[in-house]
Motif scaffolding. Structure first.
Motif, PDB file in Angstrom:
ATOM      1  N   PRO A 262      50.761  30.259  31.690  1.00 22.10           N
ATOM      2  CA  PRO A 262      51.136  31.619  32.672  1.00 22.10           C
ATOM      3  C   PRO A 262      51.930  32.533  31.824  1.00 22.10           C
ATOM      4  O   PRO A 262      51.959  33.787  32.067  1.00 22.10           O
ATOM      5  N   ILE A 265      50.302  33.783  28.376  1.00 17.40           N
ATOM      6  CA  ILE A 265      49.197  34.588  28.277  1.00 17.40           C
ATOM      7  C   ILE A 265      49.294  35.540  29.581  1.00 17.40           C
ATOM      8  O   ILE A 265      49.444  34.959  30.768  1.00 17.40           O
ATOM      9  N   LEU A 268      47.134  37.139  33.675  1.00 17.87           N
ATOM     10  CA  LEU A 268      46.231  36.222  34.433  1.00 17.87           C
ATOM     11  C   LEU A 268      46.205  36.426  35.784  1.00 17.87           C
ATOM     12  O   LEU A 268      47.343  36.676  36.401  1.00 17.87           O
ATOM     13  N   ALA A 272      44.086  31.651  38.540  1.00 17.19           N
ATOM     14  CA  ALA A 272      44.221  31.118  37.022  1.00 17.19           C
ATOM     15  C   ALA A 272      45.714  30.269  37.088  1.00 17.19           C
ATOM     16  O   ALA A 272      45.935  29.446  36.456  1.00 17.19           O
ATOM     17  N   HIS A 273      46.804  31.198  37.609  1.00 16.44           N
ATOM     18  CA  HIS A 273      48.249  30.544  37.866  1.00 16.44           C
ATOM     19  C   HIS A 273      47.955  29.422  38.707  1.00 16.44           C
ATOM     20  O   HIS A 273      48.396  28.259  38.143  1.00 16.44           O
TER      21      HIS A 273
END
Length: 447
Positions: A262, A265, A268, A272-273
């Protein structure tokens, strides 16, 4: 006003079971003796039926046929010529007293049941004939000697109770015949029980010694199987410890990547985290479980197992240490090897280590060649040693094969193949072929 509880008399102690009386004990022993005399304690097979060599398996049959060939004509001749018995009656008694000798190889107790009453009938028949000069009664010489072979065969195959019962019946029959024909009895009535006791003791000693040797061989076989199984389990535990180090590295990488993703990238979404956090949590939980399992595997206190596991990069050091120990060894390793999975890397090192240890133990001073090569799909490990320079003084005269068990287990779990065996010139060869690509290993065998 309080009332006292009613009086309850104490319970009488349980009566002991009635003692086994003399009559009931005698009846029980008589039943056991009768059962032992009526039921052989062994299958109808000759004593050496399990021998590897054919001539030993045939030996009992040769012996009984020789006894029959000797005693049939001798008994017939003695009854006719020495006791003046009619030829027909002498032939019947000879058949009953000698032909069952052919059964001694596989059914000695049944042969005794035929010969014993036949000998008693023969003694009673001889009373009807006029006593010739120097005649022996109640047991003529051929009858007495043949009966001793019967008693020896019974002692070699039957239980002690049955053997004693056979001897006791023989002694009783001899005593009764002696008392019934004191004017004819001239010593053999007591000679047969005396010699029979000697033959039966010899047979019983031989049988019990054979039973003890057989039990010892079975125990040695069981112990060897247990040692091999223990070696296999120890090798599996060692492999499990090494695999922990292999898998733990990759799981740690997954944890770090999932935790840092996290931050590395940007942009997000929240889902996704959460997904990366779940991956990191699962990886950490897996590492915790693996460490707990490793603690159990290392409960024997082998602190040396906590060191990093060796691989092909340490084979050169292993060979150099072997050379310093007095074993001429040569190592051939290509300058560059393809990427080798860590499990294969550790297994290859352990195979070379165990092969060199076997050379030191069983072929001291033998010239040894170690080769590690790869064709891109497989890693080949080859260890070949020549004949020992001092073949008469190995450190170990015979091996248990447990080192080879460990090699096979490692190769099997990595999905490879192992070829081991002696060479025509007296040396030994160990060749392992380990896959460099992941394969599905066979299911572990039940210990």
């Amino acid at each position: 006003m309080s009332t006292s509880p009613p009086y309850v008399p104490p319970e009488a102690p349980p009566r002991p079971p009635p003692a086994d009386g003399l009559v009931s004990a005698a009846r029980r022993n008589l039943r056991e003796i009768t059962h032992g005399l009526a039921h052989p304690s062994h299958p109808p097979v000759p004593p050496l039926a399990g021998a590897r060599k054919r001539w030993r398996r045939m030996l009992p049959y040769v012996v009984v046929f020789a006894l029959g060939a000797i005693f049939v004509p001798v008994t017939l001749n003695v009854l006719i010529n020495e006791y003046s018995m009619a030829e027909g009656l002498a032939g019947l008694l000879t058949v009953a007293q000698t032909v069952p000798l052919l059964m001694l190889a596989h059914r000695p107790l049944q042969a005794w049941w035929i010969i014993f009453p036949a000998d008693i009938v023969g003694a009673l028949v001889l009373l009807q004939y006029q006593e010739p000069l120097m005649a022996i009664w109640p047991w003529p010489p051929p009858t007495l000697i043949a009966y001793l072979f019967v008693m020896l065969a019974v002692a070699l195959r039957e239980t002690r109770r049955t053997v004693v019962s056979v001897w006791a019946l023989t002694a009783v029959a001899s005593l009764v015949l002696h008392l019934g024909g004191t004017d004819r009895s001239n010593g053999t009535a007591g000679l047969l029980p005396a010699l029979g006791a000697v033959f039966m003791v010899i047979g019983a000693v031989i049988r019990e010694r054979g039973d003890a040797q057989r039990r010892l061989a079975e125990q040695e076989t069981i112990s060897e199987a247990e040692r091999a199984q223990r070696t296999l389990l120890e090798e599996r535990a060692r492999i499990a410890r090494e695999l922990h180090d292999v898998v733990a590295h990759h799981m740690s990488v997954i944890t770090v990547q999932a935790d840092s993703a996290p931050y590395r990238i940007g942009g997000l979404p929240e889902e996704a985290h959460e997904e990366f956090a779940a991956i990191a949590a699962s990886a950490r939980e897996s590492l915790t479980e693996m460490r707990r399992l490793l603690t159990v595997l290392r409960s024997d206190g082998t602190e040396g197992e906590r060191a990093p596991q060796p691989g092909l990069d340490r084979v050169q050091q292993l060979v150099e240490a072997t050379v310093r120990a007095g074993l001429p060894a040569e190592l051939s390793v290509p300058a560059r090897l393809p990427d080798v999975p860590q499990a294969v890397d550790v297994s290859a090192y352990r195979i070379v280590q165990e092969a060199l240890a076997n050379v030191i133990r069983h072929a001291p001073g033998a010239r040894t060649r170690i080769s590690v090569s790869s064709d891109g799909a497989h890693l080949t490990v080859l260890v070949v040693n020549d004949r020992a320079r001092q073949p008469d003084s190995p450190l170990e005269a015979s091996g248990t094969g447990h080192g080879l068990v460990g090699m096979r287990e490692r190769v099997r779990l990595t999905g490879g193949t192992l070829d081991t065996g002696p060479l025509p010139d007296g040396g030994f060869r160990v060749a392992a072929r380990l896959p460099l690509t992941p394969v599905t290993p066979p299911a572990p065998e039940d210990p």
